[in-house]
Each structure stands twice: as C-alpha cells, then as structure tokens.
Design a protein around this motif. Structure first.
Motif, mmCIF file in Angstrom:
data_model
loop_
_atom_site.group_PDB
_atom_site.id
_atom_site.type_symbol
_atom_site.label_atom_id
_atom_site.label_comp_id
_atom_site.label_asym_id
_atom_site.label_seq_id
_atom_site.Cartn_x
_atom_site.Cartn_y
_atom_site.Cartn_z
ATOM 1 N N PHE A 47 0.863 -1.171 0.000
ATOM 2 C CA PHE A 47 0.000 0.000 0.000
ATOM 3 C C PHE A 47 0.908 1.231 0.000
ATOM 4 N N GLU A 81 1.482 -0.116 -12.896
ATOM 5 C CA GLU A 81 0.273 0.566 -13.345
ATOM 6 C C GLU A 81 0.560 1.813 -14.184
ATOM 7 N N HIS A 104 0.686 -1.131 -6.515
ATOM 8 C CA HIS A 104 -0.196 -0.889 -5.374
ATOM 9 C C HIS A 104 -1.516 -1.653 -5.517
ATOM 10 N N LEU A 105 -1.560 -2.624 -6.415
ATOM 11 C CA LEU A 105 -2.794 -3.360 -6.650
ATOM 12 C C LEU A 105 -3.082 -4.334 -5.514
ATOM 13 N N PRO A 106 -4.357 -4.524 -5.179
ATOM 14 C CA PRO A 106 -4.724 -5.560 -4.213
ATOM 15 C C PRO A 106 -4.588 -6.947 -4.844
ATOM 16 N N PHE A 161 -10.040 1.545 -3.316
ATOM 17 C CA PHE A 161 -8.688 1.362 -2.810
ATOM 18 C C PHE A 161 -8.542 2.130 -1.499
ATOM 19 N N ASN A 162 -8.305 1.404 -0.427
ATOM 20 C CA ASN A 162 -7.885 2.053 0.807
ATOM 21 C C ASN A 162 -7.015 1.083 1.601
ATOM 22 N N TYR A 163 -6.414 1.567 2.663
ATOM 23 C CA TYR A 163 -5.445 0.778 3.421
ATOM 24 C C TYR A 163 -6.027 -0.558 3.857
ATOM 25 N N ARG A 165 -8.747 -2.311 2.893
ATOM 26 C CA ARG A 165 -9.100 -3.248 1.826
ATOM 27 C C ARG A 165 -7.845 -3.883 1.229
ATOM 28 N N HIS A 166 -6.800 -3.088 1.077
ATOM 29 C CA HIS A 166 -5.552 -3.627 0.547
ATOM 30 C C HIS A 166 -5.003 -4.698 1.484
ATOM 31 N N SER A 169 -7.021 -7.882 1.488
ATOM 32 C CA SER A 169 -6.859 -8.683 0.271
ATOM 33 C C SER A 169 -5.583 -9.523 0.315
#
Length: 239
Positions: A47, A81, A104-106, A161-163, A165-166, A169
């Motif tokens: 993240f 990305e 930074h993808l989950p 996208f937030n801390y 959820r990342h 995941s």
C-alpha cells in the motif's frame, strides 16, 4: 492572448479524488492488468507509503550488487500501473534478474504467476506519511488537513482502494510460498534480518560484502542524500 484559466491543485479531498482518477490512463492500467509475469518476477505490492521505495532499493541492490546508475528508481523497478504512461516496457529485459516491479494493486487485481513482496505498516504512520507526501502536490498546500484525509479517504469504505481493503486482500496470502509479508516496523528494528529474508525469497545469493552494501545503500541517510533518485519526479513531470 490565451483565456484558458491556469491549472490549480485541488483544495479538498473530493476534488483530489476527481483529479487523481486521471493520474493513470485506462490504457496503462489495462496493460498492467493484462501483464503475464514470469515465475521469477518479483512484485513489490505494498500500500502507498508502506515502504515501497525502500523495498525497490533493497531488491534492486541485491540483484545488481549495488547499482545506482539510474535517474529515478522507477526506471529500473517500474511501477506496473504507470509503466505504459511513462514509456517503460514491462515485458522487456531489466538490468538484472529477477525482474522486479512496483505495484499498489490488491491481491484480486495483481497479475498472477510471480512472487509478491508485501510490507505492512502502522496505519496511523501510513496516514501521516501520505498526508505529507500529497501536501503541495495532490492538493494545494495547507488546504486539506490530515483529519480530512483520515475521514474522507483513509477510512472511506466506499472507495475501491484504501489501506484496510488492501491489507484484507493480501492477508490470506501471507503464508503462501509465492508471498513474503514483512512488517515495516520490524524491518526498521532489524534491517539485516529483513535483507536476508528478501534475498532468500527472490533467490539472490548473499555474502557479507553484498549484505553490507545493500544495508548502506538502503539506509535512511543514504536515500536522503540521493533523494532525487527516489522522489517520483518522473511521474510528477508526466502528470
């Protein structure tokens, strides 16, 4: 005489969220999501503001023996990305093996088939670090408070996208052989142990000389002294 009004930075979190949608083009994101990695490829999948640049420098130093011949770290460890937008070929050879990428993808979105290096950091420190990083770039300096960022972005569960959820995941992947999950605070407390674990994970033989070189070149003092090589100026200039 041009009548086009000057471009100004956002002055609120909603304005910032609208503007940031255009930071990565749909074409670049689509290219990232379609990427087919090699089994040896390493994704630094943190993240934002959780040790990403630090891990890029460690991985690149390990695989090259301490190479510093780059203008900005993104040139040698591309951000997956944004690579297409910055004219970087993610399919091409890199300076050394294994190939390495920042993302930074989950977990559900990141290309599968490589190896994944993830660092997690105290969320309060991530929040403050993000605020200082964005202040004067993502929004007009002083126009948004850290409380605004916390309430409207960091804790906003409606955003994709937030801390949290990342982290949610990636958490189930922490014991999988393709993932090495590190704690940022533990890395700070014992950087030598962290470098040893990373070297073993990415398959780079490590002797005392290489260990010391990587420790020296990934230290806070060294990276601050060479700040231009780690400051995202390629992306800043493009955007």
């Amino acid at each position: 005489m041009s009548t086009t009004p000057p471009l100004t930075r956002p002055r609120s979190v909603p304005q910032m969220l609208e503007r940031v949608q255009h930071m990565i083009t749909p074409q670049s994101m689509s290219r990232a999501l379609a990427f087919q990695p090699r089994p040896s490829d390493v994704f630094i999948a943190t993240f934002p503001k959780s040790g990403t640049t630090w891990l890029q420098q460690i991985v690149h130093g390990l695989r090259t023996g301490g190479d510093m011949d780059f203008d900005e770290i993104t040139q040698v460890v591309p951000w997956l990305e944004t690579a297409l937008d910055l004219g970087l070929d993610i399919d091409g050879p890199q300076r050394a093996q294994p190939r390495a990428y920042k993302s930074h993808l989950p977990w559900p979105m990141i290309p599968k088939g490589g190896r994944y290096l993830v660092a997690v950091r105290d969320p309060g420190d991530v929040l403050v670090s993000q605020f200082h990083f964005w202040n004067g770039w993502f929004f007009e300096a002083g126009s948004v408070t850290v409380e605004d960022i916390a309430r409207d972005l960091f804790l906003n569960q409606t955003l994709p996208f937030n801390y949290y959820r990342h982290l949610q995941s990636w958490w189930p992947q922490r014991r999988e052989p393709h993932t090495l999950m590190l704690c940022y605070e533990s890395m700070l407390a014992d950087p030598q142990a962290a470098v040893r674990r990373i070297a073993d994970f990415i398959g780079v033989p490590l002797d005392a000389a290489l260990l010391q070189r990587v420790l020296d070149q990934s230290s806070v003092e060294f990276m601050r002294a060479h700040a231009r090589q780690f400051d995202d100026h390629l992306l800043r200039e493009a955007r």
